[in-house]
Write an enzyme that holds these catalytic residues in place. Sequence first.
Site, mmCIF file in Angstrom:
data_model
loop_
_atom_site.group_PDB
_atom_site.id
_atom_site.type_symbol
_atom_site.label_atom_id
_atom_site.label_comp_id
_atom_site.label_asym_id
_atom_site.label_seq_id
_atom_site.Cartn_x
_atom_site.Cartn_y
_atom_site.Cartn_z
ATOM 1 C CB SER A 59 55.247 73.732 53.699
ATOM 2 O OG SER A 59 56.395 74.290 54.952
ATOM 3 C CE1 TYR B 24 52.662 76.042 61.358
ATOM 4 C CE2 TYR B 24 54.386 77.196 60.678
ATOM 5 C CZ TYR B 24 52.597 76.139 60.996
ATOM 6 O OH TYR B 24 52.352 76.886 59.357
ATOM 7 C CE LYS C 205 52.763 73.451 58.168
ATOM 8 N NZ LYS C 205 52.595 73.413 57.689
#
Length: 267
Positions: A137, A151, A155
């Site tokens: 991650s 993003y 994650k």
Amino acid sequence: MHVVITGGSSGIGAAIARIEAARRARISLIARRLQPLEQMRGELLAQFPSAQIRIHAADVTDTAALTTAIENCETEFGPCHRLIASAGIAVPGELMSQPLETFRAQIESNLFGTINAVRAVYPGMARRQSGQIVIISSGAGLIGIHGYTAYCASKHALVGFAEALRQEARPDGISVSICFPPDTETPQLAAEIPLRAPEALAITGLASPWSAARVAGVIVKGADRGRFAIYPGLKMALLGRFGQAIAPILRWYFDRKIAAARKNSGR
């Protein structure tokens, strides 16, 4: 031991490959482009002449291609004992200024690319009642960062995925780990930094990024010990363990930094 690494041609994936090659593991590297994979294999063989390295070009967002690639790797090197799901992309940009296609591409690569890799190795691991899945991650999976809407979403989603997967996989004899690297010296970061908004730079600060080798060492050590959450460095550990408790303070601090950055940039 057979280690399959997606995103294995550079960055953290490549650094993990070096560690595993030194330990004489059989290594399968998967990435989108063949030329960087060939270069990486050459570097590994130059350093470890007896290493067993297989490469396969496949996009992790292409379910069929990735499944075929992993099947071919397992045919040659035997069952996958450890999957390192490291492939991913980061393109900074605010929600309303970033094209939807770019936003979607990050979700597809970072989240569904990981899911595709896991689904490819899971049935064999379950049959053998043995195997390990290591998901990469990011620190952005623990906290929101201005200008990283897509993003961070991808994650953060990996955290929920890994939590649920751990519960499902445990009865099948499969262990699951998830790692949260800080900024790491990779080609991805080099391309990303010039695109960061002033607000993002204000939040992330001027701390020096970790080397990929250092991050890889922490990941492999944590995976060897069977840890679920792997935090490279004190900052990531504090965010991971106490993030919710200190979230109000962090939000206040970030809001001040963002306001100052906007004023200085004339936005």
